[in-house]
Design a protein around this motif. Structure first.
Motif, mmCIF file in Angstrom:
data_model
loop_
_atom_site.group_PDB
_atom_site.id
_atom_site.type_symbol
_atom_site.label_atom_id
_atom_site.label_comp_id
_atom_site.label_asym_id
_atom_site.label_seq_id
_atom_site.Cartn_x
_atom_site.Cartn_y
_atom_site.Cartn_z
ATOM 1 N N ARG A 43 0.837 -1.202 0.000
ATOM 2 C CA ARG A 43 0.000 0.000 0.000
ATOM 3 C C ARG A 43 0.873 1.254 0.000
ATOM 4 O O ARG A 43 0.578 2.235 -0.688
ATOM 5 C CB ARG A 43 -0.939 0.000 1.218
ATOM 6 C CG ARG A 43 -1.870 1.209 1.271
ATOM 7 C CD ARG A 43 -2.805 1.200 0.070
ATOM 8 N NE ARG A 43 -3.604 2.408 -0.009
ATOM 9 C CZ ARG A 43 -3.229 3.534 -0.595
ATOM 10 N NH1 ARG A 43 -2.011 3.601 -1.155
ATOM 11 N NH2 ARG A 43 -4.033 4.562 -0.655
ATOM 12 N N ALA A 47 1.489 4.389 -3.157
ATOM 13 C CA ALA A 47 1.426 5.842 -3.007
ATOM 14 C C ALA A 47 2.525 6.538 -3.795
ATOM 15 O O ALA A 47 2.381 7.711 -4.177
ATOM 16 C CB ALA A 47 1.529 6.217 -1.529
ATOM 17 N N THR A 57 -5.363 -3.058 -4.718
ATOM 18 C CA THR A 57 -5.672 -2.580 -3.372
ATOM 19 C C THR A 57 -6.315 -3.668 -2.512
ATOM 20 O O THR A 57 -6.241 -3.605 -1.281
ATOM 21 C CB THR A 57 -6.607 -1.361 -3.439
ATOM 22 O OG1 THR A 57 -7.793 -1.723 -4.183
ATOM 23 C CG2 THR A 57 -5.919 -0.195 -4.120
ATOM 24 N N TRP A 64 -5.213 3.476 3.523
ATOM 25 C CA TRP A 64 -4.670 4.743 3.040
ATOM 26 C C TRP A 64 -3.218 4.805 3.491
ATOM 27 O O TRP A 64 -2.755 3.965 4.271
ATOM 28 C CB TRP A 64 -5.482 5.923 3.568
ATOM 29 C CG TRP A 64 -5.560 5.995 5.078
ATOM 30 C CD1 TRP A 64 -6.123 5.076 5.917
ATOM 31 C CD2 TRP A 64 -5.037 7.020 5.907
ATOM 32 N NE1 TRP A 64 -6.005 5.460 7.214
ATOM 33 C CE2 TRP A 64 -5.347 6.658 7.249
ATOM 34 C CE3 TRP A 64 -4.367 8.215 5.668
ATOM 35 C CZ2 TRP A 64 -4.986 7.435 8.343
ATOM 36 C CZ3 TRP A 64 -4.011 9.002 6.757
ATOM 37 C CH2 TRP A 64 -4.312 8.619 8.071
#
Length: 212
Positions: A43, A47, A57, A64
């Motif tokens: 993850r 980014a 995902t 996040w």
């Protein structure tokens, strides 16, 4: 008439566990830490991708970037503490030299060829063949590289020597990613071997008794 001498029987040798409780605990804690670190790391990677792809995902952890970082750092400390305990206990107890050495290129090639032909014995799972020895030693080294490169990515300014040893921040990202990929590859092969020899999984859950 003299009585026949009484036969002295040797005392039975108590069985010993080839997978003692401390080893099983360290194994499963490290497995959990690696799972969390890898999925949260994917993850974090998404980014700011390093290569021309992203990870789905659905297989990442954190939701996040901030959440992924929190999971990643929490698992990192677990991995570091448990791995240090594992290595130090193996080292000072003498288990490292007994179970992981000696290793030789000839022995590795021989056992690898036997494994590929399905002729590698697994009767005594307390004994590591040369392929297992090399694989486990490699994992110890790979996790060390993961931690060092991770420190550079996390606190680059605070670890200038490590950063320079890895060729700079950008180079450290590549090293970290490659080390992660090699660890995932090891896990994949490890799971295949467990599927082929299911008793190794049972031994790592409840222990496996061997006569001393």
């Amino acid at each position: 008439m003299q009585a026949a001498p009484e036969t002295t029987r040797a005392a039975p040798v108590a069985p010993q566990s080839s997978h003692p409780a401390w080893l099983r605990l360290a194994h499963w804690l490290n497995a959990l830490a690696v799972l969390v670190m890898v999925t949260s790391g994917w993850r974090i990677y998404n980014a700011s991708p390093l290569y021309e792809f992203n990870f789905p995902t659905s297989i990442t952890l954190g939701g996040w970037l901030g959440g992924a970082l929190q999971w990643h750092f929490a698992a990192m400390w677990m991995l570091v503490v448990v791995s240090l305990f594992y290595v130090l206990f193996n080292l000072f107890s003498g288990r490292l030299s007994r179970r992981f050495f000696p290793v030789s290129p000839k022995g590795f090639v021989h056992d690898l060829w036997s494994a590929l032909r399905g002729r590698l014995g697994h009767d005594d799972i307390s004994h590591y063949n040369h392929v297992q020895r090399v694989a486990y030693l490699f994992v110890m080294l790979d996790i060390t590289v993961l931690v060092i490169s991770g420190l550079v990515l996390w606190k680059s300014v605070q670890f200038p020597l490590l950063r320079e040893l890895l060729g700079g921040y950008d180079s450290a990202r590549h090293v970290h990613f490659i080390a992660m990929s090699l660890l995932v590859a090891f896990i994949a092969v490890h799971l295949v071997m467990v599927a082929l020899v299911p008793k190794t999984l049972l031994a790592m859950i409840v222990g496996h008794k061997e006569r001393a």
